[in-house]
Design an enzyme around this catalytic site. Structure first.
Site, PDB file in Angstrom:
ATOM      1  N   MET A  27      76.711  53.331 -18.686  1.00 17.27           N
ATOM      2  CA  MET A  27      76.151  54.587 -18.175  1.00 17.27           C
ATOM      3  C   MET A  27      76.031  55.619 -19.302  1.00 17.27           C
ATOM      4  O   MET A  27      75.851  56.812 -19.036  1.00 17.27           O
ATOM      5  CB  MET A  27      77.021  55.127 -17.042  1.00 17.27           C
ATOM      6  CG  MET A  27      77.028  54.182 -15.835  1.00 17.27           C
ATOM      7  SD  MET A  27      77.399  55.000 -14.292  1.00 17.27           S
ATOM      8  CE  MET A  27      79.029  55.632 -14.615  1.00 17.27           C
ATOM      9  N   GLY A  28      76.157  55.175 -20.558  1.00 16.02           N
ATOM     10  CA  GLY A  28      75.988  56.098 -21.675  1.00 16.02           C
ATOM     11  C   GLY A  28      77.235  56.907 -21.965  1.00 16.02           C
ATOM     12  O   GLY A  28      78.326  56.559 -21.519  1.00 16.02           O
ATOM     13  N   GLY A  33      84.818  51.906 -26.945  1.00 14.90           N
ATOM     14  CA  GLY A  33      84.951  50.849 -25.940  1.00 14.90           C
ATOM     15  C   GLY A  33      83.610  50.182 -25.682  1.00 14.90           C
ATOM     16  O   GLY A  33      83.489  48.947 -25.678  1.00 14.90           O
ATOM     17  N   HIS A  34      82.576  51.003 -25.499  1.00 12.37           N
ATOM     18  CA  HIS A  34      81.236  50.449 -25.284  1.00 12.37           C
ATOM     19  C   HIS A  34      80.772  49.672 -26.519  1.00 12.37           C
ATOM     20  O   HIS A  34      80.189  48.589 -26.406  1.00 12.37           O
ATOM     21  CB  HIS A  34      80.230  51.566 -25.021  1.00 12.37           C
ATOM     22  CG  HIS A  34      80.478  52.364 -23.773  1.00 12.37           C
ATOM     23  ND1 HIS A  34      80.852  53.687 -23.800  1.00 12.37           N
ATOM     24  CD2 HIS A  34      80.386  52.035 -22.460  1.00 12.37           C
ATOM     25  CE1 HIS A  34      80.982  54.141 -22.560  1.00 12.37           C
ATOM     26  NE2 HIS A  34      80.704  53.153 -21.731  1.00 12.37           N
ATOM     27  N   GLY A 142      83.540  45.207 -19.857  1.00 18.05           N
ATOM     28  CA  GLY A 142      84.858  45.566 -20.372  1.00 18.05           C
ATOM     29  C   GLY A 142      85.943  45.317 -19.338  1.00 18.05           C
ATOM     30  O   GLY A 142      85.738  45.528 -18.135  1.00 18.05           O
ATOM     31  N   ASP A 145      87.402  47.948 -16.632  1.00 23.41           N
ATOM     32  CA  ASP A 145      86.989  47.903 -15.226  1.00 23.41           C
ATOM     33  C   ASP A 145      87.229  46.473 -14.738  1.00 23.41           C
ATOM     34  O   ASP A 145      86.290  45.707 -14.506  1.00 23.41           O
ATOM     35  CB  ASP A 145      85.523  48.322 -15.116  1.00 23.41           C
ATOM     36  CG  ASP A 145      85.302  49.732 -15.607  1.00 23.41           C
ATOM     37  OD1 ASP A 145      85.318  50.653 -14.792  1.00 23.41           O
ATOM     38  OD2 ASP A 145      85.150  49.924 -16.837  1.00 23.41           O
ATOM     39  N   MET A 179      89.890  54.379 -23.524  1.00 22.62           N
ATOM     40  CA  MET A 179      88.700  55.201 -23.760  1.00 22.62           C
ATOM     41  C   MET A 179      87.838  55.216 -22.509  1.00 22.62           C
ATOM     42  O   MET A 179      87.701  54.190 -21.830  1.00 22.62           O
ATOM     43  CB  MET A 179      87.904  54.636 -24.921  1.00 22.62           C
ATOM     44  CG  MET A 179      88.604  54.863 -26.218  1.00 22.62           C
ATOM     45  SD  MET A 179      87.478  54.609 -27.583  1.00 22.62           S
ATOM     46  CE  MET A 179      88.460  55.330 -28.871  1.00 22.62           C
ATOM     47  N   SER A 180      87.286  56.366 -22.192  1.00 21.96           N
ATOM     48  CA  SER A 180      86.429  56.511 -21.022  1.00 21.96           C
ATOM     49  C   SER A 180      85.533  57.719 -21.238  1.00 21.96           C
ATOM     50  O   SER A 180      85.963  58.721 -21.823  1.00 21.96           O
ATOM     51  CB  SER A 180      87.294  56.735 -19.768  1.00 21.96           C
ATOM     52  OG  SER A 180      86.489  57.228 -18.719  1.00 21.96           O
ATOM     53  N   ARG A 182      84.774  59.670 -19.081  1.00 18.89           N
ATOM     54  CA  ARG A 182      85.335  60.754 -18.263  1.00 18.89           C
ATOM     55  C   ARG A 182      86.504  61.468 -18.949  1.00 18.89           C
ATOM     56  O   ARG A 182      86.912  62.531 -18.494  1.00 18.89           O
ATOM     57  CB  ARG A 182      85.784  60.228 -16.897  1.00 18.89           C
ATOM     58  CG  ARG A 182      84.610  59.871 -15.998  1.00 18.89           C
ATOM     59  CD  ARG A 182      85.034  59.601 -14.560  1.00 18.89           C
ATOM     60  NE  ARG A 182      83.893  59.531 -13.672  1.00 18.89           N
ATOM     61  CZ  ARG A 182      83.330  58.393 -13.242  1.00 18.89           C
ATOM     62  NH1 ARG A 182      83.819  57.227 -13.638  1.00 18.89           N
ATOM     63  NH2 ARG A 182      82.291  58.421 -12.429  1.00 18.89           N
TER      64      ARG A 182
HETATM   65  P1  AMP Z   1      80.586  52.665 -18.115  1.00 16.37           P
HETATM   66  O1  AMP Z   1      79.615  53.285 -19.056  1.00 16.37           O
HETATM   67  O2  AMP Z   1      81.836  53.455 -17.954  1.00 16.37           O
HETATM   68  O3  AMP Z   1      79.950  52.238 -16.809  1.00 16.37           O
HETATM   69  O4  AMP Z   1      81.084  51.325 -18.788  1.00 16.37           O
HETATM   70  C1  AMP Z   1      80.168  50.367 -19.251  1.00 16.37           C
HETATM   71  C2  AMP Z   1      80.925  49.156 -19.722  1.00 16.37           C
HETATM   72  O5  AMP Z   1      81.816  49.534 -20.756  1.00 16.37           O
HETATM   73  C3  AMP Z   1      81.780  48.500 -18.623  1.00 16.37           C
HETATM   74  O6  AMP Z   1      81.706  47.091 -18.755  1.00 16.37           O
HETATM   75  C4  AMP Z   1      83.172  49.002 -18.943  1.00 16.37           C
HETATM   76  O7  AMP Z   1      84.200  48.146 -18.516  1.00 16.37           O
HETATM   77  C5  AMP Z   1      83.108  49.056 -20.471  1.00 16.37           C
HETATM   78  N1  AMP Z   1      84.141  49.971 -20.987  1.00 16.37           N
HETATM   79  C6  AMP Z   1      84.291  51.281 -20.679  1.00 16.37           C
HETATM   80  N2  AMP Z   1      85.380  51.780 -21.314  1.00 16.37           N
HETATM   81  C7  AMP Z   1      85.918  50.761 -22.022  1.00 16.37           C
HETATM   82  C8  AMP Z   1      87.052  50.630 -22.883  1.00 16.37           C
HETATM   83  N3  AMP Z   1      87.864  51.659 -23.116  1.00 16.37           N
HETATM   84  N4  AMP Z   1      87.307  49.437 -23.439  1.00 16.37           N
HETATM   85  C9  AMP Z   1      86.484  48.375 -23.198  1.00 16.37           C
HETATM   86  N5  AMP Z   1      85.395  48.428 -22.397  1.00 16.37           N
HETATM   87  C10 AMP Z   1      85.120  49.602 -21.824  1.00 16.37           C
END
Ligand code: AMP
Length: 277
Positions: A27-28, A33-34, A142, A145, A179-180, A182
């Site tokens: 989601m950008g 992590g991404h 990742g 989740d 990492m997030s 949010r």
């Molecule tokens: P999101 O943008 O939050 O929807 O996450 C997109 C992808 O990145 C998903 O597969 C998440 O599990 C992965 N992701 C987000 N944060 C992390 C992290 N800290 N470490 C590894 N993968 C991550």
């Protein structure tokens, strides 16, 4: 810099003929992590890496943070320089109202699904659309989740998608916080407080590994979280492989907490001393 593609038709042209193609759905508001997911795609032999960036309205409830979710496409493209070939950032994946959805098993109503009942259906539906638009050979998710990765793997197997699902470990800040995108919502003092979240989960995992009963360790961890100012949405131990109730096997402790209005999730694996698997 990766090529920025904003519509499905252009995507088909750009991916024609190359394989294996890897998709990294996001989601950008990208962080390390991404980026680790794009690196995992490369390590798994991808010839073309597509990172999708789309804040998917279907997975947000009306009271959630869809409108305020951080968006910075230019910065995201820069971060992907050398790591991705294409950034697919559609303006809208739902040109007509989406009246068809992916139905998921009861697990989708548990853990994160209990307080976010439409979340996983929204995720599965957008992932399904991305799979159909991009037709990747590999897709990377990742383990932050964990429940999502598990459900996507199930969907892929049961819906016969010929896609290899790869999972990548949680990337953490120096103090252990996962990492997030949010985390950007946290004030300085909340950010400090947030570091207790992974620490408490780590303590619970260590206790289980040294013989403390899983329920005792989880109850203790939930109390500790409350004492440290978190509102605990859930903290549960599940079987690592199936996400059913824990068996005599490897366990995953999954939790979601709130600091004020910010929701954080994390998980940690552990193996009780008497585990058979
Ligand atoms: P999101 O943008 O939050 O929807 O996450 C997109 C992808 O990145 C998903 O597969 C998440 O599990 C992965 N992701 C987000 N944060 C992390 C992290 N800290 N470490 C590894 N993968 C991550």
């Amino acid at each position: 810099m990766p090529t920025l593609i904003r519509d499905v038709a252009a995507l088909a042209e750009a991916t024609n003929g190359t394989s294996p193609i890897a998709l990294v759905p996001t989601m950008g508001a990208l962080h390390r992590g991404h980026l680790s997911l794009a690196k995992a795609a490369k390590q798994n032999g991808a010839q073309k890496i597509i990172v999708s960036i789309y804040v998917n309205p279907l997975q947000f409830a009306p009271h959630e943070d869809f409108a305020t979710y951080p968006r910075d496409l230019a910065a995201d493209c820069q971060k992907l320089d050398g790591l991705a070939d294409i950034v697919f950032a559609p303006d809208n994946l739902y040109p007509t109202p989406q009246t068809i959805a992916i139905a998921l098993p009861p697990l989708a109503q548990e853990l994160c699904g209990q307080s976010r009942p439409h979340f996983f259906q929204g995720v599965a539906t957008v992932v399904c659309k991305l799979f159909n638009c991009i037709r990747p050979d590999i897709a990377v998710f990742g383990l932050k989740d964990f429940q999502q990765a598990h459900l996507i793997r199930l969907m892929c197997a049961q819906m016969n998608y010929p896609i290899r699902i790869i999972t990548a470990p949680i990337v953490r800040e120096a103090d252990g916080l996962a990492m997030s995108s949010r985390n950007a919502y946290l004030s300085t003092s909340q950010r400090k407080q947030a570091a207790a979240f992974p620490r408490i989960l780590q303590t619970a995992a260590a206790a289980i590994e040294s013989g403390t009963a899983t329920t005792t360790a989880c109850q203790h961890a939930a109390n500790e979280l409350q004492q440290n100012g978190f509102v605990v949405d859930y903290l549960q131990a599940r079987d690592y492989a199936t996400l059913a109730a824990p068996q005599n096997n490897k366990i995953i402790i999954l939790a979601a907490v709130q600091i004020s209005t910010t929701r954080l999730i994390d998980n940690i694996a552990c193996t009780p001393p008497n585990a058979t698997d």
